[in-house]
Design an enzyme around this catalytic site. Structure first.
Site, PDB file in Angstrom:
ATOM      1  N   ASP A   1       9.121 -23.993  25.950  1.00  8.60           N
ATOM      2  CA  ASP A   1       7.821 -23.372  25.765  1.00  8.60           C
ATOM      3  C   ASP A   1       7.780 -22.139  26.686  1.00  8.60           C
ATOM      4  OD1 ASP A   1       4.592 -24.877  25.129  1.00  8.60           O
ATOM      5  OD2 ASP A   1       5.239 -22.785  25.080  1.00  8.60           O
TER       6      ASP A   1
HETATM    7  C1  GLC Z   1       2.298 -21.417  24.186  1.00  7.69           C
HETATM    8  C2  GLC Z   1       2.190 -22.792  23.556  1.00  7.69           C
HETATM    9  C3  GLC Z   1       3.167 -23.035  22.436  1.00  7.69           C
HETATM   10  C4  GLC Z   1       3.410 -21.728  21.701  1.00  7.69           C
HETATM   11  C5  GLC Z   1       4.153 -20.816  22.665  1.00  7.69           C
HETATM   12  C6  GLC Z   1       4.478 -19.451  22.045  1.00  7.69           C
HETATM   13  O1  GLC Z   1       2.170 -21.528  25.563  1.00  7.69           O
HETATM   14  O2  GLC Z   1       2.251 -23.910  24.425  1.00  7.69           O
HETATM   15  O3  GLC Z   1       2.634 -24.059  21.603  1.00  7.69           O
HETATM   16  O4  GLC Z   1       4.182 -21.960  20.534  1.00  7.69           O
HETATM   17  O5  GLC Z   1       3.445 -20.634  23.886  1.00  7.69           O
HETATM   18  O6  GLC Z   1       3.317 -18.763  21.790  1.00  7.69           O
END
Ligand code: GLC
Length: 741
Positions: free
Chosen positions: A292
């Site tokens: 993430d």
């Molecule tokens: C965010 C979220 C994740 C998302 C990623 C990219 O922090 O936790 O679900 O896909 O970043 O945007």
């Protein structure tokens, strides 16, 4: 008690009911061999730095989806082969620009472009939790299909969805993004969404890679606080949180995203048990794992890594293939390989997994296959897509109360007092995680009422910022000159979603007081509860004539709301999450354990002295404008072939209009080798009955309905007594005994 140990893999398909789309073996075998040959030859030509580059994902734009503080993209790193993927790059021009840069690199390895396409793309669909309330897997898959079609037309190859985190805790704001509290249903929805995004062929021009997130257990943060620690036994994880991840992988998900949290003291981003033992070895996952946003660097904040190099080594060795946004792989991996801290074979495995997916997307054959202006013009924002969004919205609303048949409104209702700013705000209708969806063109309830030719007597009702009722006198005057009062209340759409945990999910007292005041008008008061999570609103429950939980319904919200209010569509949705009656009950869920002192109003049992343990509305609950009766529940011998028994019930539409009912099957294992819940959903079927019509609905009882994971992660089915429960919600059930011999 004799156990039947059932092979995990074969059983999984039964348990999760996923219908495998099987490509003819010979075709897939040749494709795979061609791919493997191509990737192997390419990797032989790659330098160490070029291999590391494939593991690095860079973000475009500002902090659109998180604190993106490490790098704003330029084309130079792409030309140098230092970047393998990008996210938050919007529009064909930008995608083409960076892909052209990649084609200038030494080996011309194409980029893959990721976006959070969570519930629609340019055309906003209802929240995922709202769609889950439909209990219509076909429509849920169709919704993902539309989103993929639109996003792929604008250069996107990869969505960071479906979010499949089970959650029992409505304080956690991201419940809006998933399928609710039940692992069996969550698994079915996860598979449907993966199939919807990926279709039959990733190289098709209207399919995109799915990304199963957030692996794992992210929906169970202590105290409901986003990003907080998660701590549970392996057996608890396996039975209540694992199934949707596994179902999504079995459905062929191309990628998995690690969760921010630690699970049992190890950050998921570097959790070797999750990423290698479970995901890649036991489940045979052949795609790649992405972190993430910033999560590799955040291992320093976890105090699990001493510095960036330590974080990079721990993450890659644990099985994390790609780093989102932060630069630890970019900065340290080459050096770590040269020093032998990370073996080049570990790096090669990650590179191979990523290149395999680029090959399957068809990007080596044509890096610009998703950059076609004519296709974009023909595909984006189509009327058919809007119509699908409306149909999904109609099927997502849950009718919670309907006293004296206040709904549906009669055609004679021509003057509506419309109270509440949420009835007019376009952006709120889209809900959280609708970053790329068009706000203009969203049909609000106000718009739709006008279009229906209704006299709309509007009043803003309540000020969210000041938490005060606005112009009560004016609202009462609007009510006085109208046939009915419709109140839009709840939370603002961005009060749920990421980083939106709440210590209290009770709707503001002033909002609830407004409904009590409006009731004094003597007119029917219809409450539209707009929310991204279960909320508590006890005062409203006892003063409204009718209550519809509408969630956030997307671009055609107003149209769908009118169609349901006037009964053009008879609401059929059911709650995918329990609605608590008191914040102190949270986390509150239906599949609780009986304990040694099962809850009861008597004392000395698992209950409270200051409130009830009963929810406001239970999982699986939802009314209709008609009524359904259940009769003739019976269990019969199975016909072998793994079917131990068959349970059947007759459902009759006893009302005066057609309607859909979600017939639910729950199972209780009366005695087991571990403590088991009082009931668990193990089947459902949505049926449509004309007024007066009856239908016999039956469910096969197989290992999938009876088994569970033991504390060693084996899926077992044990002989003995079970109770099969069938009905209209997790509370309203009839039951019959069954013995597995
Ligand atoms: C965010 C979220 C994740 C998302 C990623 C990219 O922090 O936790 O679900 O896909 O970043 O945007």
């Amino acid at each position: 008690m004799k156990k039947i140990r059932v092979h995990r893999l074969c059983l999984l398909f039964l348990l999760l009911g996923t219908t495998l789309r099987v490509v003819p073996a010979e075709a897939s075998g040749k494709q795979t061999r061609d791919r493997d040959r191509f990737v192997a030859k390419l990797m032989q030509r790659m330098t160490l730095e070029e291999k590391v580059g494939q593991l690095c994902q860079c973000a475009g734009g500002g902090d659109l989806t998180g604190p993106n503080n490490e790098r704003i993209p330029r084309t130079e790193p792409v030309v140098k082969g230092e970047i393998g993927s990008m996210l938050n790059i919007l529009g064909l021009d930008s995608v083409r620009k960076y892909q052209q840069a990649a084609m200038q690199s030494r080996l011309q390895i194409p980029l893959i472009f990721g976006l959070d396409v969570i519930h629609g793309y340019r055309i906003g669909f209802p929240l995922p939790l709202a769609e889950a309330a439909s209990f219509d897997l076909k429509m849920i898959e169709e919704s993902a299909r539309w989103a993929a079609t639109e996003a792929a037309a604008e250069g996107c190859n990869w969505t960071f969805a479906p979010m499949v985190d089970v959650s029992w805790d409505a304080r956690w704001g991201r419940v809006m993004e998933g399928a609710g509290e039940d692992p069996y249903y969550g698994a079915r929805v996860a598979a449907a969404r993966v199939h919807g995004f990926q279709g039959e062929d990733l190289a098709a021009e209207n399919t995109i890679m799915a990304c199963v997130k957030h692996f794992a257990g992210y929906g169970a943060p202590i105290a409901g606080k986003d990003y907080n620690s998660v701590d549970m036994s392996l057996g608890h994880f396996a039975n209540f949180y694992m199934p949707p991840y596994k179902a999504a992988v079995e459905a062929g998900a191309a990628t998995v995203m690690t969760a921010f949290n630690d699970l049992n003291n190890i950050p998921c981003t570097a959790n070797e048990f999750l990423l290698r033992r479970l995901l890649k070895e036991r489940w045979g996952f052949d795609g790649f794992v992405v972190s993430d946003m910033n999560a590799v660097s955040e291992m320093l904040a976890h105090r699990y890594a001493a510095d960036g190099a330590d974080a990079a080594a721990k993450a890659l060795n644990a099985g994390l293939d790609m780093e989102m946004v932060t630069l630890n792989y970019h900065t340290h991996l080459s050096d770590l390989i040269r020093k032998g801290v990370v073996k080049e074979a570990v790096l090669d495995e990650a590179v191979r997994r990523i290149l395999n997916k680029k090959y399957e997307l068809g990007l080596f054959a044509d890096p610009y296959r998703y950059c076609n202006e004519a296709r974009a013009a023909a595909t984006l924002r189509s009327a058919a897509m809007r119509d699908a969004a409306r149909r999904m919205a109609e099927r997502s609303m849950v009718l919670l109360e309907n006293h004296n048949a206040a709904l549906p409104l009669s055609p004679q209702v021509r003057r509506v007092a419309l109270i509440g700013q949420l009835a007019k705000t376009q952006s709120d209708m889209l809900g959280s995680w609708s970053l790329w969806s068009d706000h203009e063109g969203v049909v609000t309830l106000y718009d739709a009422l006008l279009k229906r030719g209704v006299e709309v007597n509007y009043s803003p009702g309540y000020d969210f910022d000041k938490n005060v009722i606005i112009d009560l006198e004016g609202a009462m005057a609007q009510a006085a000159k109208s046939d009915v009062v419709v109140v839009a209340l709840g939370e603002r759409s961005l009060e749920s979603g990421e980083r939106c945990s709440k210590a209290d999910i009770t709707i503001a007292a002033e909002q609830q007081k407004l409904v009590e005041e409006l009731r004094k008008s003597g007119k029917p008061v219809i409450v539209l509860l707009m929310c991204g999570r279960p909320v508590i609103f006890n005062q409203v429950r006892h003063s409204a004539s009718a209550i519809l939980c509408t969630w956030w319904l997307g671009c055609e919200a107003g149209t769908a709301l009118c169609n349901v209010l006037w009964g053009d569509y008879n609401p059929s949705a059911k709650l995918p999450m329990t609605f608590p009656a008191q914040i102190g009950q949270v986390p509150l869920y239906y599949q609780f354990k009986s304990t040694g002192r099962p809850q009861s109003p008597e004392g000395w049992t698992t209950s409270y002295i200051d409130t009830s343990y009963e929810p406001a509305y239970p999982f699986g609950y939802g009314l209709s404008y008609t009524r359904f009766a259940y009769s003739e529940l019976a269990v019969s011998e199975g016909d072998g072939e793994g079917v131990h028994a068959r349970v059947a019930v007759t459902v009759t539409n006893t009302g005066t209009r057609a309607g859909e009912e979600v017939v639910q099957l729950y199972v209780r294992d009366e005695v087991a080798s571990i403590t088991r819940p009082v009931k668990e959903l193990r089947g459902f079927e949505k049926i449509n009955l004309q007024a007066g019509e009856s239908r016999r609905v039956s469910f096969d009882i197989t290992d999938a309905q009876l088994g569970f994971y033991d504390n060693a992660l084996n899926y077992v089915v044990e002989k003995g007594d079970f109770t099969l429960l069938v009905g209209t919600s997790s509370r309203d059930l009839q039951q019959v005994a069954f013995r597995l011999k």
